[in-house]
Design a protein around this motif. Sequence first.
Motif: not given
Length: 213
Positions: A91-92, A94-95, A97-98, A151, A156, A161, A163
């Motif tokens: 998930d790194r 995407l994390f 990115q968000w 999704k 994520c 998280y 985010c």
Amino acid sequence: MSYKLYYIAGSAAMAPYAVLIEAGVKAEFIKLDREKNEQKSEDYLTLNPHGRVPTLIYDDGKVMYESAAICQFLAEHYPATKLAPALGHDDRGLFLQWMAYLTNTPQEALMQYWYPHYFVDGEAEQAKLHAKAEERLGKMFDFLDNELAAKGPHLCGAAFYACDYYLAMLIRWSRNFAKPGHSYPHLNKLVRAALARPAYAQMLKDQGLEQPV
Ligand SMILES: N[C@@H](CCC(=O)N[C@@H](CS)C(=O)NCC(=O)O)C(=O)O
């Protein structure tokens, strides 16, 4: 390690405040009075020259600001919170990115909505910018709601998280919109997921806030 977090109720300090509670560490939360413009006091400006909140003091005197950076810093420092995927975790990407998207795109548009006078002069121009910001945020909420539908339930995917705290905070700032963030079904679910976490509920209570759902 002990921490101090300077905040104004309902501000960009909401998310880091919740992350700090969730870390379960010794922390002092120092409230600044916006009415008295305490965020622009001489003393505070030595910590944060931009006169904004949040500011975090850590390691007995190190200072950092920027809400998204503080969230990530704390979440990574306290992996037991599971509020940030570690280096190498699926998930790194995407994390990251968000965190970047939320702070540089919807948060910036929300700055234009709440503080149009920082961007343009004149009441008529400010009213136009305020309205344009709400319109742009509507498109961002459509996009985010669709992402969560496809999704989610969190940004994520399965894991919640920092985010997601960040997005819940931004959604609160849209509470006066004709179509606020919490009125979108999947954004609404995300806010509820944040509210279900004791740290977020505690942060709202401490700051005297209600999160509309
Ligand atoms: N990019 C900064 C923005 C911080 C920010 O603008 N905070 C607002 C509250 S949400 C503030 O301190 N406003 C007071 C002022 O501008 O005087 C962050 O994310 O930490």
